[in-house]
Scaffold this active site. Structure first.
Site, PDB file in Angstrom:
ATOM      1  N   GLU A 131       8.750   6.138   5.772  1.00 52.52           N
ATOM      2  CA  GLU A 131       7.470   5.967   6.487  1.00 52.52           C
ATOM      3  C   GLU A 131       7.700   6.022   7.998  1.00 52.52           C
ATOM      4  OE1 GLU A 131       4.602   5.938   4.954  1.00 52.52           O
ATOM      5  OE2 GLU A 131       4.920   5.123   2.937  1.00 52.52           O
TER       6      GLU A 131
ATOM      7  N   LYS B  88      -5.725  -2.989   5.490  1.00 53.73           N
ATOM      8  CA  LYS B  88      -6.055  -2.716   4.091  1.00 53.73           C
ATOM      9  C   LYS B  88      -5.419  -3.797   3.244  1.00 53.73           C
ATOM     10  CE  LYS B  88      -6.383   2.292   3.659  1.00 53.73           C
ATOM     11  NZ  LYS B  88      -5.806   3.431   2.913  1.00 53.73           N
TER      12      LYS B  88
ATOM     13  N   GLU C  87     -11.213   4.225   7.419  1.00 56.31           N
ATOM     14  CA  GLU C  87     -10.919   5.507   6.783  1.00 56.31           C
ATOM     15  C   GLU C  87     -12.178   6.315   6.521  1.00 56.31           C
ATOM     16  OE1 GLU C  87      -8.402   4.936   3.402  1.00 56.31           O
ATOM     17  OE2 GLU C  87      -7.220   6.683   3.902  1.00 56.31           O
TER      18      GLU C  87
ATOM     19  N   ASN D 249      -1.379  10.201   5.440  1.00 52.22           N
ATOM     20  CA  ASN D 249      -1.045  10.590   4.062  1.00 52.22           C
ATOM     21  C   ASN D 249      -0.065  11.754   3.995  1.00 52.22           C
ATOM     22  OD1 ASN D 249      -2.574   8.638   2.916  1.00 52.22           O
ATOM     23  ND2 ASN D 249      -4.379   9.938   2.616  1.00 52.22           N
TER      24      ASN D 249
ATOM     25  N   HIS E 290       8.383   3.944  -3.475  1.00 49.39           N
ATOM     26  CA  HIS E 290       7.336   4.699  -2.785  1.00 49.39           C
ATOM     27  C   HIS E 290       7.906   5.618  -1.679  1.00 49.39           C
ATOM     28  CE1 HIS E 290       3.504   5.651  -1.012  1.00 49.39           C
ATOM     29  NE2 HIS E 290       3.876   5.105   0.144  1.00 49.39           N
TER      30      HIS E 290
ATOM     31  N   ARG F  78     -15.206 -16.769   2.270  1.00 50.55           N
ATOM     32  CA  ARG F  78     -15.715 -15.558   2.956  1.00 50.55           C
ATOM     33  C   ARG F  78     -14.875 -15.164   4.157  1.00 50.55           C
ATOM     34  NH1 ARG F  78     -20.640 -17.982   1.881  1.00 50.55           N
ATOM     35  NH2 ARG F  78     -21.705 -16.967   0.143  1.00 50.55           N
TER      36      ARG F  78
ATOM     37  N   LYS G 278       1.206   3.914  13.884  1.00 50.38           N
ATOM     38  CA  LYS G 278       0.232   3.556  12.837  1.00 50.38           C
ATOM     39  C   LYS G 278      -0.970   2.859  13.474  1.00 50.38           C
ATOM     40  CE  LYS G 278      -1.264   2.039   8.620  1.00 50.38           C
ATOM     41  NZ  LYS G 278      -1.044   1.443   7.332  1.00 50.38           N
TER      42      LYS G 278
ATOM     43  N   HIS H  17       2.212  12.221   1.099  1.00 50.05           N
ATOM     44  CA  HIS H  17       1.739  11.320   0.049  1.00 50.05           C
ATOM     45  C   HIS H  17       1.052  12.013  -1.120  1.00 50.05           C
ATOM     46  CE1 HIS H  17       2.956   8.236   2.775  1.00 50.05           C
ATOM     47  NE2 HIS H  17       2.476   7.255   2.021  1.00 50.05           N
TER      48      HIS H  17
ATOM     49  N   ARG I 241      -7.563   8.784   9.729  1.00 54.71           N
ATOM     50  CA  ARG I 241      -6.493   8.060   9.056  1.00 54.71           C
ATOM     51  C   ARG I 241      -5.769   8.951   8.042  1.00 54.71           C
ATOM     52  NH1 ARG I 241      -7.436   1.533   8.278  1.00 54.71           N
ATOM     53  NH2 ARG I 241      -5.476   1.165   7.281  1.00 54.71           N
TER      54      ARG I 241
ATOM     55  N   HIS J 238       2.310  10.713  -4.555  1.00 55.56           N
ATOM     56  CA  HIS J 238       1.482  10.038  -5.564  1.00 55.56           C
ATOM     57  C   HIS J 238       1.588  10.742  -6.911  1.00 55.56           C
ATOM     58  CE1 HIS J 238      -1.118   8.085  -2.206  1.00 55.56           C
ATOM     59  NE2 HIS J 238      -0.018   7.396  -2.469  1.00 55.56           N
TER      60      HIS J 238
HETATM   61  N1  LIG Z   1      -1.936  -2.287   3.084  1.00 52.43           N
HETATM   62  C1  LIG Z   1      -1.364  -1.150   3.380  1.00 52.43           C
HETATM   63  O1  LIG Z   1      -1.803  -0.440   4.266  1.00 52.43           O
HETATM   64  C2  LIG Z   1      -0.132  -0.753   2.639  1.00 52.43           C
HETATM   65  C3  LIG Z   1       0.665   0.282   3.104  1.00 52.43           C
HETATM   66  C4  LIG Z   1       1.831   0.586   2.431  1.00 52.43           C
HETATM   67  C5  LIG Z   1       2.185  -0.136   1.301  1.00 52.43           C
HETATM   68  N2  LIG Z   1       1.366  -1.136   0.864  1.00 52.43           N
HETATM   69  C6  LIG Z   1       1.721  -1.942  -0.315  1.00 52.43           C
HETATM   70  O2  LIG Z   1       2.934  -2.600  -0.029  1.00 52.43           O
HETATM   71  C7  LIG Z   1       3.666  -2.754  -1.236  1.00 52.43           C
HETATM   72  C8  LIG Z   1       5.039  -2.213  -1.002  1.00 52.43           C
HETATM   73  O3  LIG Z   1       5.650  -2.921   0.048  1.00 52.43           O
HETATM   74  P1  LIG Z   1       7.188  -3.283   0.015  1.00 52.43           P
HETATM   75  O4  LIG Z   1       7.961  -2.044  -0.117  1.00 52.43           O
HETATM   76  O5  LIG Z   1       7.477  -4.176   1.137  1.00 52.43           O
HETATM   77  O6  LIG Z   1       7.316  -4.028  -1.374  1.00 52.43           O
HETATM   78  P2  LIG Z   1       7.552  -5.552  -1.801  1.00 52.43           P
HETATM   79  O7  LIG Z   1       6.698  -6.458  -1.041  1.00 52.43           O
HETATM   80  O8  LIG Z   1       7.422  -5.566  -3.266  1.00 52.43           O
HETATM   81  O9  LIG Z   1       9.049  -5.805  -1.356  1.00 52.43           O
HETATM   82  C9  LIG Z   1      10.106  -5.089  -1.954  1.00 52.43           C
HETATM   83  C10 LIG Z   1      11.201  -6.044  -2.438  1.00 52.43           C
HETATM   84  O10 LIG Z   1      11.929  -6.523  -1.331  1.00 52.43           O
HETATM   85  C11 LIG Z   1      11.990  -7.934  -1.343  1.00 52.43           C
HETATM   86  N3  LIG Z   1      12.066  -8.348   0.045  1.00 52.43           N
HETATM   87  C12 LIG Z   1      11.139  -8.190   1.004  1.00 52.43           C
HETATM   88  N4  LIG Z   1      11.617  -8.579   2.185  1.00 52.43           N
HETATM   89  C13 LIG Z   1      12.879  -8.994   1.984  1.00 52.43           C
HETATM   90  C14 LIG Z   1      13.911  -9.477   2.835  1.00 52.43           C
HETATM   91  N5  LIG Z   1      13.741  -9.564   4.153  1.00 52.43           N
HETATM   92  N6  LIG Z   1      15.073  -9.840   2.268  1.00 52.43           N
HETATM   93  C15 LIG Z   1      15.269  -9.694   0.934  1.00 52.43           C
HETATM   94  N7  LIG Z   1      14.349  -9.225   0.090  1.00 52.43           N
HETATM   95  C16 LIG Z   1      13.167  -8.862   0.618  1.00 52.43           C
HETATM   96  C17 LIG Z   1      10.772  -8.356  -2.097  1.00 52.43           C
HETATM   97  O11 LIG Z   1      10.951  -9.625  -2.668  1.00 52.43           O
HETATM   98  C18 LIG Z   1      10.671  -7.266  -3.150  1.00 52.43           C
HETATM   99  O12 LIG Z   1      11.533  -7.565  -4.211  1.00 52.43           O
HETATM  100  C19 LIG Z   1       2.884  -2.064  -2.318  1.00 52.43           C
HETATM  101  O13 LIG Z   1       2.128  -2.999  -3.013  1.00 52.43           O
HETATM  102  C20 LIG Z   1       1.968  -1.136  -1.542  1.00 52.43           C
HETATM  103  O14 LIG Z   1       0.787  -0.838  -2.229  1.00 52.43           O
HETATM  104  C21 LIG Z   1       0.242  -1.451   1.504  1.00 52.43           C
HETATM  105 ZN   LIG Z   2       3.120   5.225   2.082  1.00 50.09          ZN
END
Ligand SMILES: NC(=O)c1ccc[n+]([C@@H]2O[C@H](COP(=O)([O-])OP(=O)(O)OC[C@H]3O[C@@H](n4cnc5c(N)ncnc54)[C@H](O)[C@@H]3O)[C@@H](O)[C@H]2O)c1
Ligand SMILES: [Zn+2]
Length: 569
Positions: free
Chosen positions: A391, A349, A443, A452, A472, A327, A433, A455, A448, A459
């Site tokens: 972003e 999130k 949200e 977007n 993205h 939990r 942010k 976005h 918040r 999307h």
């Molecule tokens: N929670 C939220 O508010 C929020 C906001 C935006 C995105 N997200 C989520 O985040 C994800 C996207 O994040 P992302 O772009 O970081 O993707 P990711 O975590 O998949 O990383 C992208 C790639 O970079 C590699 N990588 C990361 N850091 C590295 C480093 N320092 N050196 C070498 N390789 C590295 C990872 O292994 C992966 O292959 C999605 O799942 C999305 O839904 C969440």
């Molecule tokens: Zn985004």
């Protein structure tokens, strides 16, 4: 007496020359508490310097004034109180102070004290030379007086040896001590943290980019090159203890895993690591269950810590596990991608994907701490990095024109990952942010929504291409161009601003248009993406650079026209 202590203040005591006042001021600044110096209060009240009160009215009168000032000071809350070096000797003062405050004594060797007082007097000859220095053998006098007060100083809750430390370092120690004490002494009620300017950038701690302050948790976001080395230290400051489970993906773990494990072990944490395959497919219930199994097998407890080391994928997944296992367990984010540093790690999130849709299963669960070391971006693949800039630019476009200017003036230094500028850009972007999510944690209030920006079209583009063509941030960049053009079309934004944004995106190597896609596919996906059926899409548009507005009355034909424009070279 100690059992009925209700701690609401921090008291800084110690001999003259130990830096009480400056340290108290610095601690107050860092905690955003009030600051009070009892000697200053007495001077204010009487209109006379302390030495003059001693001379004209005698020590007894001074002590009387001091007692009264302390009595008033103890009625304060969330105040860092510096008291005169002799105040604690009086049992009545001590009793009152100990009841309402955590007493921290600053210590220094007589030689250090002598030197500091001497320097102070030389620097500011206007102030009356301290009586301590106005004797034949001041060092000996310091020694004697200090020795006579020592039994009283020994009653403090905590003592800090200040020799060789800067004011900032001592302040940091005071804060650390207060956190430790409020945790390990059950008779001390925990130090409350007062409302801070959430999302604001704090000047006082170089590493703190901002504080996220939500209804459920408030936590610092640290940003700094080389900060990974301080991971253990920062965790201890945040009163995190127990076994640390590092969750990471293969790419990130192969680069930073053993380093992070080493740092944690050096700081005294037991460490287990769970490494998952990279890629969005891993962000699933299947892997969450594998992690639960791992935690069960390692007998993880509620006070242990989960550390998400990686990009947003790892952060969302590890956070979801932290939110649900037992939990809820303490957890922290160590983001290593640009997207994760400025976006995914902030706001709480967490979640996993469902085969039918991204992020369908999840929660709001804030971390205890975020620590971003931009140096890790040097290994991030170029395309991922570029995508992250979208972003960062978005945060400027919706709320901070000055930040946009900063980005415009520093494109090449930022894209070359020049450490100091990079850290500044990330810190500012994270703070924007943080400011938004602090106002609308879950949200619910619509605030918040401005995050977007770009976005809605993004999307649509992502879904229409089954998340295979665009990263993205690339889709967001195109979406921002679309949203700006739409704003212009609706008479909200001048064309110069549209061009300015486009130029900035291009300088960061981001796409600003697309080709070869069926526009109706995109609009259909946009319709599906809307959170509420039958309601109009809530468009985030711009009134100006740095000024977003939300509009729900955007005609469909205008949207189509803009999508068409985005396909034109
Ligand atoms: N929670 C939220 O508010 C929020 C906001 C935006 C995105 N997200 C989520 O985040 C994800 C996207 O994040 P992302 O772009 O970081 O993707 P990711 O975590 O998949 O990383 C992208 C790639 O970079 C590699 N990588 C990361 N850091 C590295 C480093 N320092 N050196 C070498 N390789 C590295 C990872 O292994 C992966 O292959 C999605 O799942 C999305 O839904 C969440
Ligand atoms: Zn985004």
């Amino acid at each position: 007496m100690k059992s009925d202590r209700r701690i609401t203040n921090l008291i800084i005591t110690g001999f003259s020359g130990t830096g009480k006042s400056l340290v108290a001021m610095e601690v107050a600044l860092r905690l955003n508490w009030d600051f009070l110096d009892t000697d200053d209060e007495i001077v204010k009240q009487t209109g006379k310097p302390i030495a003059e009160i001693f001379r004209q009215d005698g020590e007894a009168r001074f002590r009387e004034l001091e007692r009264e000032t302390i009595r008033k000071a103890c009625q304060q809350r969330q105040t860092v109180i510096a008291i005169g070096g002799g105040a604690i000797v009086d049992p009545q003062n001590y009793e009152l102070l100990a009841k309402t405050g955590l007493i921290v004594c600053l210590e220094a060797k007589p030689e250090t004290i002598y030197e500091r007082l001497f320097r102070e007097a030389a620097r500011d000859p206007e102030t009356v030379v301290r009586p301590l220095l106005a004797v034949d053998n001041p060092l000996e006098r310091i020694r004697q007086l200090k020795a006579s007060r020592q039994p009283h100083y020994a009653k403090a809750d905590w003592t800090i040896h200040t020799d060789g430390l800067t004011i900032g370092e001592v302040a940091e120690e005071v804060i650390r001590a207060s956190r430790l004490l409020s945790r390990t002494h059950p008779h001390l009620s925990p130090l409350p943290s007062r409302e801070r300017k959430s999302g604001s950038q704090l000047e006082s701690d170089d590493d703190i980019a901002c504080v996220v302050e939500t209804g459920t948790q408030s936590y610092p976001v640290f940003v700094g090159c080389g900060l990974l080395d301080k991971l253990g230290e920062k965790m201890k400051q945040a009163a995190l203890s127990g076994t640390a489970t590092v969750i990471s993906d293969e790419n990130v773990f192969s680069l930073y895993g053993s380093k992070v494990e080493g740092i944690l072990k050096d700081a005294g944490f037991a460490v287990n690591s769970f490494v998952v395959p990279p890629g969005e497919e891993t962000k699933s219930m299947d892997y969450a269950i594998k992690m639960y199994d791992f935690l069960v097998n390692h007998r993880a407890e509620r006070d242990d810590i989960i550390i998400a080391l990686g990009g947003g994928m790892v952060g969302d997944l590890a956070g979801f596990v932290a939110a649900t296992f037992l939990r809820g367990m303490p957890w922290m984010q160590v983001p290593t991608s640009l997207v994760a540093m400025v976006d995914a790690s902030i706001g709480g999130k967490v979640g996993v994907n469902h085969p039918e849709g991204k992020n369908l299963i999840g929660a709001f669960y804030q971390p205890n701490l975020v620590l971003a070391d931009p140096q890790t971006l040097t290994t991030l693949p170029k395309r991922e990095l570029t995508s992250g800039w979208a972003e960062v630019i978005k945060h400027g476009m919706i709320l901070d024109e000055e930040f946009v200017q900063f980005m415009e003036s520093n494109v090449s230094r930022l894209t070359k990952l020049e450490p100091e500028l990079l850290a500044r850009a990330i810190a500012r972007s994270a703070a924007i942010k943080a400011q938004v999510v602090s106002q609308d944690e879950k949200e619910r209030e619509g605030k918040r929504t401005i995050l977007n920006y770009g976005h809605t079209i993004a999307h649509g583009l992502e879904a229409a291409t089954q998340y295979k063509s665009f990263l993205h941030g690339e889709a967001v960049a195109i979406g921002m161009v679309g949203a700006a053009k739409l704003s212009q079309r609706l008479g909200l934004l001048p064309s110069a601003a549209v061009e300015r944004q486009q130029a900035l995106l291009q300088k960061f190597d981001l796409p600003t248009g697309f080709s070869g896609l069926d526009l109706t596919e995109i609009t259909r996906a946009m319709e599906l993406d809307k959170k509420v059926k039958e309601k109009a899409i809530r468009w985030v548009l711009l009134q100006d650079i740095g000024k977003a507005v939300i509009r729900s009355d955007v005609p469909q034909q205008d949207v189509l026209a803009i999508l068409q424009e985005l396909t034109e070279p």
